[in-house]
Design an enzyme around this catalytic site. Sequence first.
Site, short mmCIF file in Angstrom:
data_model
loop_
_atom_site.label_atom_id
_atom_site.label_comp_id
_atom_site.label_asym_id
_atom_site.label_seq_id
_atom_site.Cartn_x
_atom_site.Cartn_y
_atom_site.Cartn_z
N SER A 1 -4.76 -6.46 -7.88
CA SER A 1 -3.57 -5.73 -7.41
C SER A 1 -3.44 -5.97 -5.92
CB SER A 1 -3.76 -4.23 -7.65
OG SER A 1 -2.81 -3.47 -6.90
N TYR B 1 -8.22 3.94 -7.84
CA TYR B 1 -7.60 2.66 -8.24
C TYR B 1 -7.82 1.59 -7.16
CZ TYR B 1 -3.96 -0.55 -9.92
OH TYR B 1 -3.27 -1.66 -10.38
C1 BGC Z 1 0.01 -0.54 -9.41
C2 BGC Z 1 1.46 -0.11 -9.49
C3 BGC Z 1 2.13 -0.26 -8.15
C4 BGC Z 1 1.87 -1.62 -7.53
C5 BGC Z 1 2.40 -1.75 -6.11
C6 BGC Z 1 -0.05 -1.91 -8.83
O1 BGC Z 1 -1.36 -2.39 -8.81
O2 BGC Z 1 -0.58 -0.48 -10.70
O3 BGC Z 1 1.53 1.23 -9.94
O4 BGC Z 1 3.53 -0.08 -8.31
O5 BGC Z 1 0.48 -1.88 -7.52
O6 BGC Z 1 2.11 -0.64 -5.32
#
Ligand code: BGC
Length: 289
Positions: free
Chosen positions: A174, A187
């Site tokens: 991410s 996360y």
């Molecule tokens: C998340 C999303 C988010 C995106 C940008 C991703 O890794 O799961 O919820 O919109 O990152 O912030």
Amino acid sequence: MTAANPADTEHGLPEKPAPFCPVLNILQGQKALVTGGSSGIGKAIAINLAHAGADVMINYLSGPEKAEAVAEEARHCGANVVTHQADVSKEDQVEGMFAAMVETFGAVDILINNAGLQKDAAFHEMTLAQWNKVIDVNLTGQFLCMRAAVQAFMRQGIRPEVSQAAGKIICISSVHDIIPWAGHVNYAASKGGVMLMMKSVAQEVAPQRIRVNSISPGAVRTPINTEAWSTPEAYAELMKLVPYKRIGEPEDIARAAVWLASDQSDYITGATLYVDGGMTLYPGFETGG
Ligand code: BGC
């Protein structure tokens, strides 16, 4: 013709055209496992790998009918596609899934480490259960699958008829492996962990000709972040963070994954590919600083 994508229907777009089946498939004969493949980014990757010639096992946690519908779409260009239920955070289930992979396809060439989730909370209210769940699935799950894949690649060695590498792993990370994210500490910690786990494993297994890379998506239109794009107000807010001024689609990630899994990218290992419309370019500085 496949059924309309719900996102398309919602936005008044026409049904997707039938997939184009390339004559020269860059993944022909390869065997791929996609974790979390029944929705969102995993779904698009599974379909695109299959349309590029790979046989695919689609892993899912729940909802066998959804996984089977993805498999049906993935089979359109002739690939063999199966589904497999397993919780990637459970060692025995991951081992069982890789055994099933070898039993079904006789080999593993590509792992797409995609299964992931969010359990958001303000930091001072975050429970240990919320922390553990996200780390278990997003980080430990990727570790377990990556370890099983590396073991399989080492047993197999290079299969020159399908690839110059002994195996390819793509971790779906991410932008939050580098952008801090208030309210989502579990996360961001899991994805930051994925980044250095990926690079360390890449360094360790490169001599065995195993390539390990990450794709780090920005905001992509999937169920994980519906509230960020599903109303015009939310979408406008989101666009302040995206210099390219459109949301990402799962296919944007899938196309990068097909390329990164193919020999077209054979000299690339240990890399993080941001597919984010510029979200990592400090968009707050667009107009000064
Ligand atoms: C998340 C999303 C988010 C995106 C940008 C991703 O890794 O799961 O919820 O919109 O990152 O912030």
